[in-house]
Design a protein around this motif. Sequence first.
Motif, PDB file in Angstrom:
ATOM      1  N   THR A  13       2.309   9.798   0.579  1.00  0.00           N
ATOM      2  CA  THR A  13       3.554   9.853  -0.191  1.00  0.00           C
ATOM      3  C   THR A  13       4.664   9.198   0.622  1.00  0.00           C
ATOM      4  O   THR A  13       4.586   9.130   1.851  1.00  0.00           O
ATOM      5  CB  THR A  13       3.949  11.312  -0.502  1.00  0.00           C
ATOM      6  OG1 THR A  13       5.158  11.341  -1.278  1.00  0.00           O
ATOM      7  CG2 THR A  13       4.153  12.122   0.778  1.00  0.00           C
ATOM      8  N   HIS A  14       5.685   8.717  -0.063  1.00  0.00           N
ATOM      9  CA  HIS A  14       6.893   8.260   0.618  1.00  0.00           C
ATOM     10  C   HIS A  14       7.976   9.333   0.606  1.00  0.00           C
ATOM     11  O   HIS A  14       9.023   9.166   1.232  1.00  0.00           O
ATOM     12  CB  HIS A  14       7.434   6.982  -0.032  1.00  0.00           C
ATOM     13  CG  HIS A  14       6.718   5.745   0.407  1.00  0.00           C
ATOM     14  ND1 HIS A  14       6.700   4.580  -0.334  1.00  0.00           N
ATOM     15  CD2 HIS A  14       5.979   5.475   1.535  1.00  0.00           C
ATOM     16  CE1 HIS A  14       5.989   3.666   0.302  1.00  0.00           C
ATOM     17  NE2 HIS A  14       5.548   4.187   1.429  1.00  0.00           N
ATOM     18  N   ARG A  15       7.717  10.443  -0.104  1.00  0.00           N
ATOM     19  CA  ARG A  15       8.697  11.529  -0.117  1.00  0.00           C
ATOM     20  C   ARG A  15       8.775  12.162   1.270  1.00  0.00           C
ATOM     21  O   ARG A  15       7.761  12.335   1.925  1.00  0.00           O
ATOM     22  CB  ARG A  15       8.295  12.577  -1.157  1.00  0.00           C
ATOM     23  CG  ARG A  15       8.390  12.097  -2.592  1.00  0.00           C
ATOM     24  CD  ARG A  15       7.827  13.123  -3.552  1.00  0.00           C
ATOM     25  NE  ARG A  15       6.368  13.192  -3.491  1.00  0.00           N
ATOM     26  CZ  ARG A  15       5.649  14.221  -3.952  1.00  0.00           C
ATOM     27  NH1 ARG A  15       6.267  15.275  -4.449  1.00  0.00           N
ATOM     28  NH2 ARG A  15       4.327  14.187  -3.882  1.00  0.00           N
ATOM     29  N   SER A  32       7.112   9.490  -6.699  1.00  0.00           N
ATOM     30  CA  SER A  32       6.010  10.444  -6.774  1.00  0.00           C
ATOM     31  C   SER A  32       5.092  10.178  -7.955  1.00  0.00           C
ATOM     32  O   SER A  32       3.879  10.353  -7.858  1.00  0.00           O
ATOM     33  CB  SER A  32       6.559  11.876  -6.849  1.00  0.00           C
ATOM     34  OG  SER A  32       7.415  12.031  -7.967  1.00  0.00           O
ATOM     35  N   GLU A  35       2.186   7.821  -7.216  1.00  0.00           N
ATOM     36  CA  GLU A  35       1.242   8.152  -6.157  1.00  0.00           C
ATOM     37  C   GLU A  35      -0.185   8.294  -6.686  1.00  0.00           C
ATOM     38  O   GLU A  35      -0.407   8.714  -7.831  1.00  0.00           O
ATOM     39  CB  GLU A  35       1.659   9.462  -5.477  1.00  0.00           C
ATOM     40  CG  GLU A  35       2.949   9.360  -4.686  1.00  0.00           C
ATOM     41  CD  GLU A  35       3.422  10.701  -4.160  1.00  0.00           C
ATOM     42  OE1 GLU A  35       4.542  10.758  -3.624  1.00  0.00           O
ATOM     43  OE2 GLU A  35       2.672  11.705  -4.279  1.00  0.00           O
ATOM     44  N   GLY A  60       2.874   9.473   5.804  1.00  0.00           N
ATOM     45  CA  GLY A  60       3.827   9.384   4.714  1.00  0.00           C
ATOM     46  C   GLY A  60       4.937   8.420   5.081  1.00  0.00           C
ATOM     47  O   GLY A  60       4.709   7.456   5.805  1.00  0.00           O
ATOM     48  N   ARG A  66       2.398  16.915  -0.214  1.00  0.00           N
ATOM     49  CA  ARG A  66       1.263  16.889  -1.150  1.00  0.00           C
ATOM     50  C   ARG A  66       0.601  18.257  -1.201  1.00  0.00           C
ATOM     51  O   ARG A  66       0.106  18.777  -0.203  1.00  0.00           O
ATOM     52  CB  ARG A  66       0.235  15.844  -0.700  1.00  0.00           C
ATOM     53  CG  ARG A  66       0.683  14.405  -0.811  1.00  0.00           C
ATOM     54  CD  ARG A  66       0.591  13.846  -2.199  1.00  0.00           C
ATOM     55  NE  ARG A  66      -0.748  13.891  -2.772  1.00  0.00           N
ATOM     56  CZ  ARG A  66      -1.269  12.940  -3.545  1.00  0.00           C
ATOM     57  NH1 ARG A  66      -0.563  11.841  -3.820  1.00  0.00           N
ATOM     58  NH2 ARG A  66      -2.461  13.075  -4.064  1.00  0.00           N
ATOM     59  N   PRO A 248       1.106   4.822  -0.890  1.00  0.00           N
ATOM     60  CA  PRO A 248       1.056   5.905  -1.886  1.00  0.00           C
ATOM     61  C   PRO A 248       0.675   5.448  -3.285  1.00  0.00           C
ATOM     62  O   PRO A 248       0.034   6.193  -4.024  1.00  0.00           O
ATOM     63  CB  PRO A 248       2.491   6.451  -1.862  1.00  0.00           C
ATOM     64  CG  PRO A 248       2.984   6.155  -0.489  1.00  0.00           C
ATOM     65  CD  PRO A 248       2.376   4.829  -0.133  1.00  0.00           C
ATOM     66  N   ASP A 249       1.040   4.214  -3.647  1.00  0.00           N
ATOM     67  CA  ASP A 249       0.736   3.724  -4.991  1.00  0.00           C
ATOM     68  C   ASP A 249      -0.599   2.998  -5.080  1.00  0.00           C
ATOM     69  O   ASP A 249      -0.958   2.465  -6.129  1.00  0.00           O
ATOM     70  CB  ASP A 249       1.860   2.813  -5.486  1.00  0.00           C
ATOM     71  CG  ASP A 249       2.074   1.586  -4.603  1.00  0.00           C
ATOM     72  OD1 ASP A 249       1.297   1.398  -3.632  1.00  0.00           O
ATOM     73  OD2 ASP A 249       3.016   0.818  -4.868  1.00  0.00           O
TER      74      ASP A 249
END
Length: 374
Positions: A13-15, A32, A35, A60, A66, A248-249
């Motif tokens: 994730t980038h969160r 999100s 993801e 991340g 997550r 993440p994507d």
Amino acid sequence: MDRRPTTLLAELTHRCPLHCPYCSNPIDLARSQAELSTDDWKRVFTQARELGALQLGLSGGEPLIRRDLEELVAHAHSLGFYQTLVTSAVGLTHARAAKLEAAGLEHVQISIQDSDKEISERIAGTRSWDAKLQAAQWIKELDFAFTVNVVLHRANLDHLEELIDLAGALGADRIELANTQYYGWAVLNRESLMPTRAQIERSEAIVDRAVERYRGRMQIIYVLPDYYSEFPKPCQGGWGNFYLVVAPDGRTMPCHAASQITTLTFDNVREKSVRWIWEESSAFRAFRGDEWMKEPCRSCPRKHVDFGGCRCQAFALTGDATRTDPVCTLTSDRAIIDSMLDGTPPPVVYAYREMGRTRESATARVSAEDPALR
């Protein structure tokens, strides 16, 4: 040459609860809803392991965000991966740490921003100090392999000795002292992050003394900043030779900063297998070997030592990913680097990373007279 990846870095994730100004994640952070799902990640782990990868970094952003982290750890453990959780430790509880240990996690790496609480939280952009120290205690109690990671820059480099001693007091097995790499958000803050030459010279002596002092107790890894080196560092052991990053994507790259090379197209694990991407994708094949090299790299005896340096840095500074890394003193582009090292450093004003926008926080403003910079 039969190349097989040894390491998979899974950017789950980038969160992130932190807003570090040196973050190397792309400016355009993946949201999100973009993801990969739990099943997607399990498939990626399985395919990477079948391809030969042995080490898995769970990174991340902040991977603890997550909710399926324990499930992913358990799946990776069943495949035989050695796993490292790369975390800010914000949000970690003793119960969750115990669950991750039971699921098969072996190694935890915690980021520390400074040896001083106030400065550390100013750099991180949020309250985080107490959570990090508590998490370190739990990690030791649960007998994880434990690394402290410190990204070094102008605002914390004068506290290098204190940072090493903090890691020692926390019981770290290893401390990684990595000078800022100027990708992603770090590019926006480069002027404020760049250390002075005097700071670099002092830091090398401090590390040398600390290595002797902690010999047999804690491993100390120090990475000299590229801009102050005579030759560039090898690009992940050569582009597309050993390292595999899944964003993440689902975009898949040879290194975590590769997405900034806008002349490349990165295939996605949602559409292609990990094996196909590794072996056939144009992005992974772009800078393998030495056929792509221009002079002075093409005829240089170092071309299989440093592989022409960092492709991302070459693109960021020259606009051409096939050029020699400007860090190299054998190229005329070295003048780009030298110009950055001259002159008086400006006041420190950080642009902080946030999902979807950039903000400049008043708490991030540090005057040139700030004690952290002396």
